[in-house]
Design an enzyme around this catalytic site. Structure first.
Site, PDB file in Angstrom:
ATOM      1  N   LYS A   1       0.841  -1.220   0.000  1.00 60.01           N
ATOM      2  CA  LYS A   1       0.000   0.000   0.000  1.00 60.01           C
ATOM      3  C   LYS A   1       0.865   1.255   0.000  1.00 60.01           C
ATOM      4  O   LYS A   1       0.374   2.342   0.256  1.00 60.01           O
ATOM      5  CB  LYS A   1      -0.878   0.011   1.252  1.00 60.01           C
ATOM      6  CG  LYS A   1      -1.798  -1.180   1.410  1.00 60.01           C
ATOM      7  CD  LYS A   1      -2.573  -1.007   2.724  1.00 60.01           C
ATOM      8  CE  LYS A   1      -3.379  -2.241   3.065  1.00 60.01           C
ATOM      9  NZ  LYS A   1      -3.933  -2.155   4.422  1.00 60.01           N
TER      10      LYS A   1
ATOM     11  N   ARG B   1      14.795  -9.310   5.824  1.00 59.27           N
ATOM     12  CA  ARG B   1      15.357  -9.532   4.475  1.00 59.27           C
ATOM     13  C   ARG B   1      14.697  -8.527   3.545  1.00 59.27           C
ATOM     14  O   ARG B   1      13.472  -8.481   3.433  1.00 59.27           O
ATOM     15  CB  ARG B   1      15.096 -10.954   3.983  1.00 59.27           C
ATOM     16  CG  ARG B   1      15.469 -11.102   2.495  1.00 59.27           C
ATOM     17  CD  ARG B   1      15.585 -12.525   2.050  1.00 59.27           C
ATOM     18  NE  ARG B   1      16.757 -13.163   2.637  1.00 59.27           N
ATOM     19  CZ  ARG B   1      17.150 -14.389   2.338  1.00 59.27           C
ATOM     20  NH1 ARG B   1      16.450 -15.109   1.461  1.00 59.27           N
ATOM     21  NH2 ARG B   1      18.219 -14.906   2.894  1.00 59.27           N
TER      22      ARG B   1
ATOM     23  N   HIS C   1      24.897 -10.492   3.619  1.00 62.42           N
ATOM     24  CA  HIS C   1      24.100 -11.516   4.300  1.00 62.42           C
ATOM     25  C   HIS C   1      24.971 -12.032   5.455  1.00 62.42           C
ATOM     26  O   HIS C   1      25.471 -13.158   5.425  1.00 62.42           O
ATOM     27  CB  HIS C   1      23.775 -12.625   3.299  1.00 62.42           C
ATOM     28  CG  HIS C   1      22.707 -13.593   3.742  1.00 62.42           C
ATOM     29  ND1 HIS C   1      22.192 -13.623   5.035  1.00 62.42           N
ATOM     30  CD2 HIS C   1      22.064 -14.567   3.054  1.00 62.42           C
ATOM     31  CE1 HIS C   1      21.290 -14.585   5.104  1.00 62.42           C
ATOM     32  NE2 HIS C   1      21.184 -15.167   3.914  1.00 62.42           N
TER      33      HIS C   1
HETATM   34  N1  ASP Z   1      20.158 -17.998   0.044  1.00 65.00           N
HETATM   35  C1  ASP Z   1      21.240 -17.086  -0.251  1.00 65.00           C
HETATM   36  C2  ASP Z   1      20.764 -15.651  -0.209  1.00 65.00           C
HETATM   37  O1  ASP Z   1      19.658 -15.394   0.188  1.00 65.00           O
HETATM   38  C3  ASP Z   1      21.926 -17.420  -1.521  1.00 65.00           C
HETATM   39  C4  ASP Z   1      21.132 -17.277  -2.775  1.00 65.00           C
HETATM   40  O2  ASP Z   1      19.951 -16.901  -2.764  1.00 65.00           O
HETATM   41  O3  ASP Z   1      21.714 -17.541  -3.816  1.00 65.00           O
HETATM   42  O4  ASP Z   1      21.528 -14.775  -0.553  1.00 65.00           O
END
Ligand code: ASP
Length: 308
Positions: free
Chosen positions: A86, A107, A135
């Site tokens: 939204k 994330r 990450h």
């Molecule tokens: N799972 C890992 C990430 O989230 C690697 C990938 O997606 O390639 O970065």
């Protein structure tokens, strides 16, 4: 009051922090194997906010919290099923969910998301991947896996192969490896998706010996660790650019056969064609134990964030 303990990037960890986390992760393995669960975080609620797909990161954080006796609320597709759809800003969403939980696992689809969130959050934010940025919790478990396998990082020859431009796991891992007296980092990627210059500068500044190669077959026999990654298709604007590099740097069984007996193969997963399934039977393939180590490491990390 202690400063809030946000986790946004690999560079923030000292060697002491890392060594402590490795030891704590060992303790979490013993705990899981003998008791299954504990109640260290029974007074804590974790908010899981994911704007991109995930299997391992999200489920291992949720499992870690459950095994530590805490609870969680989770939005696994915040792009569609949060107020992002939204038009709500990340900052407003963070200041909202921080009212519900004691830690936020984020994330985000764009680089810098975790730092933006940390700037406005009154509770710790843990970066579970920010676009093609970093990450750091993946690199914690990668480092933990390497340390379990070799006992130390000293002198190790580490090959990172695949999409080194857009792969956030290799960025975080390279930053973390640079804290130890490793032997060498070999970077194997097509020029169009090679390691960002800023990271190369960082390696140089920290006295890390590295080289760039376009031949996996040439470097694999000298590696202690081959860390393979998939092409990050979601970040390619032009499908032709993707097709031009697709299928390069497959770790075939023929290449694996040239590797040292005591070497290991890691991958953050998910994989595409870069590691054929037949390689899974090779004793050097360690990517599924690596997944399991992620649970122990994320348990250790959650405890540390809460000073437990
Ligand atoms: N799972 C890992 C990430 O989230 C690697 C990938 O997606 O390639 O970065």
């Amino acid at each position: 009051m202690d400063e809030i303990f946000h986790i946004t990037e690999s560079q923030q960890f000292s060697r002491n922090d890392l060594d402590e986390l490795f030891n704590q992760a060992d303790a979490m393995e013993t705990l899981v194997k003998h008791r299954g669960v504990t109640d260290t975080l029974k007074d804590k609620v974790m908010v899981v906010l994911f704007y991109q797909p995930s299997t391992r990161t999200r489920l291992s954080f949720e499992t870690a919290m459950s095994r530590l006796g805490g609870s969680y609320v989770s939005t696994e597709n915040a792009m569609e099923f949060s107020s992002h759809a939204k038009g709500e800003s990340l900052e407003d969403t963070i200041q909202t969910v921080a009212n519900y939980g004691d830690v936020i696992i984020l994330r985000y689809h764009k680089e810098g998301g975790a730092k933006r969130a940390a700037r406005v959050s009154p509770v710790p934010v843990i970066n579970a991947g920010d676009g093609p940025g970093q990450h750091p919790t993946q690199s914690l478990l990668d480092m933990y896996t390497i340390r379990r396998e070799f006992g130390s990082f000293e002198g190790l020859n580490i090959t990172l192969v695949g999409d080194l431009k857009n792969g956030r796991t290799v960025h975080s891992l390279a930053y973390m490896l640079a804290k130890y007296p490793i032997g060498k980092i070999c970077l194997v990627a097509p020029p169009s998706i090679s390691m960002p210059q800023g990271l190369l500068d960082y390696l140089e500044k920290h006295g890390i010996d590295y080289n760039q190669s376009d031949s996996l077959a040439a470097v694999a026999p000298h590696a202690d660790v081959v860390y393979s990654t998939r092409l990050q298709k979601e970040y390619f604007d032009d499908p032709r650019e993707f097709e031009a590099v697709q299928g390069k740097y497959v770790l075939s069984q023929d290449i694996v056969d040239t590797m040292r007996e005591k070497s290991i193969i890691l991958h953050p997963l998910p994989r595409n064609e870069e590691i054929p399934y037949v390689v899974d039977h090779d004793p050097r393939a360690r990517y599924f134990p690596q997944v399991r180590n992620g649970l122990y490491m994320r348990m250790a990390l959650l405890n540390k964030v809460f000073g437990r």
